[in-house]
Design an enzyme around this catalytic site. Structure first.
Site, PDB file in Angstrom:
ATOM      1  N   ASP A 263       0.819  -1.210   0.000  1.00 57.24           N
ATOM      2  CA  ASP A 263       0.000   0.000   0.000  1.00 57.24           C
ATOM      3  C   ASP A 263       0.853   1.259   0.000  1.00 57.24           C
ATOM      4  O   ASP A 263       2.039   1.234   0.327  1.00 57.24           O
ATOM      5  CB  ASP A 263      -0.949   0.007   1.197  1.00 57.24           C
TER       6      ASP A 263
ATOM      7  N   GLU B 118       0.038  -1.272   5.743  1.00 59.01           N
ATOM      8  CA  GLU B 118       1.141  -0.818   6.595  1.00 59.01           C
ATOM      9  C   GLU B 118       0.998   0.651   6.937  1.00 59.01           C
ATOM     10  O   GLU B 118       1.360   1.080   8.045  1.00 59.01           O
ATOM     11  CB  GLU B 118       2.482  -1.071   5.895  1.00 59.01           C
TER      12      GLU B 118
END
Length: 383
Positions: free
Chosen positions: A82, A144
């Protein structure tokens, strides 16, 4: 088949072109499913077994584990899929189009940290994975940048115990073996409203918060005096008061007051220990005003992290790079992967480019990163 794998720059381009933004705001949050599919197909082409793991409690997010080789131990290379959201008005380039200019590769996620997967795939072109003496694992995680839900869930559920792991966050190829954690809390005080002309008929939440802040600042001083880790530039746990709000009018007794604060604990400090210290600090207020003070997490806490400095992974990487391991103040998924095996944070690009408009990775990192990945695979999976 390896000949089906696109050239390095085309892999990089495809990763950047596939949006996978993580955000706490639902309107901005995106699934990483398309990116996971890309990675899964490429690792299958290289002969890896691939497992895609839905991450509970997320908006259609997934982890991917690619594995090759038999037996115990081995090497885990990990990273997150991400990115943070982007401010369209501050970018001078399309965030989702990989652009090369003046020795830099621009795009959202070039440094933090989709690019790491392009480096892994490119390095594996020249590795005969059928001859690995120990297994090689590639982990791609979700979220994350927000909750670290992917790494948390993987660490909680996997039976894998590799010999060691490397997380490819942008460290300018300087190995990192420790970082502080992060705890973010909301202190909420419920008072009793009333007209300001008669203070005795109410309970002023701002006044109670003033008392609470005094105890919190004493905790800050105690943390500084009691805990030390000299390798950090700020060698003690920090405590910051970041946001406060209370009341709605000058002529009303304030009924509610809320304070947001964070603590950056050192490696080795447990979350239970920190929660205990905070609760003890606030106990005088809670005892004097029962039921009026609460402490709530704003975000899931991240513990501090440290890889043993004498571990073989540290020795090997320091020798390969000719550089000593460092400690840093930012947080990564390392505390969760570290529960499985000794872990270093090491990857191309600079953390100074992360979360910035016109994010980029300098092309000077391409050759040494590819060489490093090849070397660590040979060392930990071929011997």
């Amino acid at each position: 088949m390896k000949n089906k794998l696109p050239p390095f720059i085309e892999i990089y381009r495809a990763l950047i072109a596939t949006p996978s933004i993580s955000a706490t705001e639902e309107a901005l949050d995106q699934s990483n499913a398309d990116l996971i599919t890309l990675l899964a197909d490429w690792f299958k082409d290289l002969g890896f077994n691939v497992e895609v793991q839905p991450v509970p409690g997320t908006r259609n997010k997934f982890n991917m584990l690619a594995s090759c080789g038999q037996g115990a131990g081995g090497l885990l290379l990990a990273g997150h899929t991400d990115t943070v959201p982007f401010d369209d008005g501050r970018w001078t380039r399309d965030p989702f189009t990989l652009t090369e200019h003046d020795g830099k590769l621009y795009g959202l996620g070039t440094a933090d940290m989709k690019g790491f997967f392009a480096f892994i795939l490119d390095a594996l072109r020249d590795v005969d994975v059928t001859k690995l003496a120990k297994p090689l694992y590639i982990l791609a995680t979700a979220d994350e940048e927000t909750s670290m839900a992917g790494a948390r869930y993987f660490a909680e559920t996997t039976a894998l115990r590799p010999d060691c792991a490397i997380i490819g966050e942008p460290t300018s190829l300087q190995p990192v073996r420790a970082h502080k954690g992060h705890i973010s809390n909301a202190i909420r005080i419920q008072g009793q409203s009333g007209h300001s002309s008669d203070p005795a008929r109410g309970v002023n939440a701002i006044e109670l918060m003033h008392d609470a802040i005094g105890h919190i600042l004493q905790l800050r001083d105690n943390l500084k005096e009691r805990y030390h880790y000299d390798a950090f530039t700020v060698p003690y746990p920090t405590l910051n008061l970041g946001h406060i709000h209370g009341g709605d009018a000058s002529n009303r007794i304030c009924a509610c007051c809320e304070l947001h604060m964070d603590i950056r604990p050192l490696p080795g400090m447990t979350l239970n220990e920190l929660n205990g210290l905070l609760n003890d600090a606030l106990a005088p207020v809670s005892e004097r005003w029962p039921g009026r003070l609460t402490v709530d997490e704003l975000h899931p806490p991240i513990p501090g992290y440290e890889c043993p400095p004498n571990h073989q992974l540290v020795e090997v990487v320091e020798k390969l790079l000719g550089a000593k391991t460092e400690v840093v103040n930012y947080c990564t998924e390392a505390p969760f992967i570290q529960t499985l095996c000794p872990t270093l944070v090491l990857g191309p690009g600079s953390i100074n480019q992360a979360h910035q408009p016109d994010e980029y990775l300098e092309t000077r990192f391409i050759k040494p990163t590819r060489e490093l990945i090849t070397q660590v695979i040979h060392h930990f999976c071929w011997h």
